[in-house]
Design a protein around this motif. Structure first.
Motif, PDB file in Angstrom:
ATOM      1  N   SER A 147     -27.456  15.858  34.118  1.00  0.00           N
ATOM      2  CA  SER A 147     -28.011  17.101  33.608  1.00  0.00           C
ATOM      3  C   SER A 147     -29.529  17.123  33.689  1.00  0.00           C
ATOM      4  O   SER A 147     -30.183  16.073  33.795  1.00  0.00           O
ATOM      5  N   ASP A 148     -30.060  18.323  33.618  1.00  0.00           N
ATOM      6  CA  ASP A 148     -31.504  18.517  33.570  1.00  0.00           C
ATOM      7  C   ASP A 148     -32.110  17.750  32.399  1.00  0.00           C
ATOM      8  O   ASP A 148     -33.160  17.103  32.540  1.00  0.00           O
ATOM      9  N   MET A 149     -31.448  17.791  31.264  1.00  0.00           N
ATOM     10  CA  MET A 149     -31.962  17.113  30.070  1.00  0.00           C
ATOM     11  C   MET A 149     -32.026  15.600  30.271  1.00  0.00           C
ATOM     12  O   MET A 149     -32.990  14.936  29.856  1.00  0.00           O
ATOM     13  N   THR A 150     -31.013  15.034  30.941  1.00  0.00           N
ATOM     14  CA  THR A 150     -30.990  13.586  31.185  1.00  0.00           C
ATOM     15  C   THR A 150     -32.136  13.175  32.092  1.00  0.00           C
ATOM     16  O   THR A 150     -32.812  12.160  31.843  1.00  0.00           O
ATOM     17  N   ARG A 202     -35.010  14.754  32.529  1.00  0.00           N
ATOM     18  CA  ARG A 202     -36.270  14.899  31.793  1.00  0.00           C
ATOM     19  C   ARG A 202     -36.472  13.748  30.810  1.00  0.00           C
ATOM     20  O   ARG A 202     -37.597  13.268  30.613  1.00  0.00           O
ATOM     21  N   ARG A 203     -35.389  13.278  30.191  1.00  0.00           N
ATOM     22  CA  ARG A 203     -35.494  12.141  29.276  1.00  0.00           C
ATOM     23  C   ARG A 203     -35.869  10.874  30.038  1.00  0.00           C
ATOM     24  O   ARG A 203     -36.701  10.081  29.572  1.00  0.00           O
ATOM     25  N   ARG A 231     -45.935  13.026  33.938  1.00  0.00           N
ATOM     26  CA  ARG A 231     -45.121  14.232  33.907  1.00  0.00           C
ATOM     27  C   ARG A 231     -45.979  15.426  34.306  1.00  0.00           C
ATOM     28  O   ARG A 231     -47.081  15.618  33.803  1.00  0.00           O
TER      29      ARG A 231
END
Length: 280
Positions: free
Chosen positions: A34-37, A39-40, A53
């Motif tokens: 996922s996008d969230m993974t 970004r993390r 970043r």
């Protein structure tokens, strides 16, 4: 940290090291997460000081931010010999009686100085230093058109006024200076407004010639100006590694590698290059 997270972050870091930067959306497709993974993972790499970043992705920690724009004076003295060689090679593409456009940049300024001896030349530019270099009230055979616009740190005039000035113009060649170029991102600028103005220059030109020294390879700016496949000619210097020459020649219409003391080496053109015929 889990083993899977460690493996993902190693993949991300290796890709950033290889390409200079990466977008979150590309990593989502590559890693199947996922996008969230993603970004993390990037946030954790940034916390370790390994990456920086940026909007929509990440770059190497020791690389300039994609929106960082050096001052014109700072860039003027960098890679001076390489820029002079590129300028001489690019000037050889200009015939007397031509109309050309020059974007802003220190390499295009070096080219402007090489074009002083070309007869019956019409020049369109959004660069104040380029216009100054070519303006000569005693040269009746030379016309210099300077767009209006808002001035940037690279001494470019950009924005709606510049774009409007270019809308109804048509020149034979555009010589485009860029902040960076890569296979993934094409030719880029750290300034979104300048990138839009450069796209207007491209639209006004019959052919696009990118002039950039080898240190700009895999340097990624905030906004893409043009993809490599849409570049008719790329003029670089002899510091470009052989493997990268082959890669670039497979994309651009023609790759010219300028040498400091001798003839220009010609690579390409690429077979089946779409669109406009390359400059010869």
């Amino acid at each position: 940290m889990s083993a899977l997270a460690r493996q993902r972050q190693e993949v991300i870091l290796e890709r950033i090291r290889r390409e200079g930067g990466v977008r979150v959306s590309e990593l989502v497709d590559t890693l199947g997460v996922s996008d969230m993974t993603v970004r993390r993972d990037i946030a954790q790499l940034a916390d370790r000081g390994l990456v920086v970043r940026v909007h929509g992705g990440a770059t190497l920690s020791d690389a300039p931010h994609s929106s960082f724009e050096p001052a014109f004076r700072t860039k003027l003295g960098e890679e001076r010999e390489e820029k002079l060689a590129i300028a001489r090679a690019a000037a050889a593409l200009v015939a007397p009686g031509s109309s050309v456009a020059l974007s802003a940049g220190t390499t295009t300024l070096a080219l402007a100085e090489e074009l002083r001896d070309v007869e019956d030349l019409t020049v369109v530019t959004n660069s104040v230093p380029v216009a100054d270099a070519l303006f000569d009230p005693d040269r009746r055979d030379r016309t210099v058109v300077l767009t209006g616009g808002t001035r940037t740190p690279s001494d470019a005039l950009v924005g709606p006024v510049a774009v409007q000035a270019l809308r109804d113009l048509h020149v034979d060649l555009l010589f485009l200076g860029v902040h960076g170029f890569s296979e993934r991102t094409g030719c880029t600028s750290p300034n979104m407004t300048e990138a839009a103005t450069n796209r207007a220059l491209i639209a006004a030109a019959g052919k696009t010639v990118v002039v950039a020294d080898h240190t700009k390879l895999r340097l990624v700016g905030l906004a893409t100006i043009v993809g490599l496949d849409d570049v008719d000619v790329l003029v670089c210097d002899h510091g470009l590694p052989e493997d990268d020459r082959a890669m670039l020649a497979s994309h651009v219409g023609r790759l010219l590698v300028a040498t400091p003391h001798g003839p220009t080496h010609h690579d390409g053109p690429r077979e089946g290059h779409p669109g406009k015929e390359p400059v010869r």
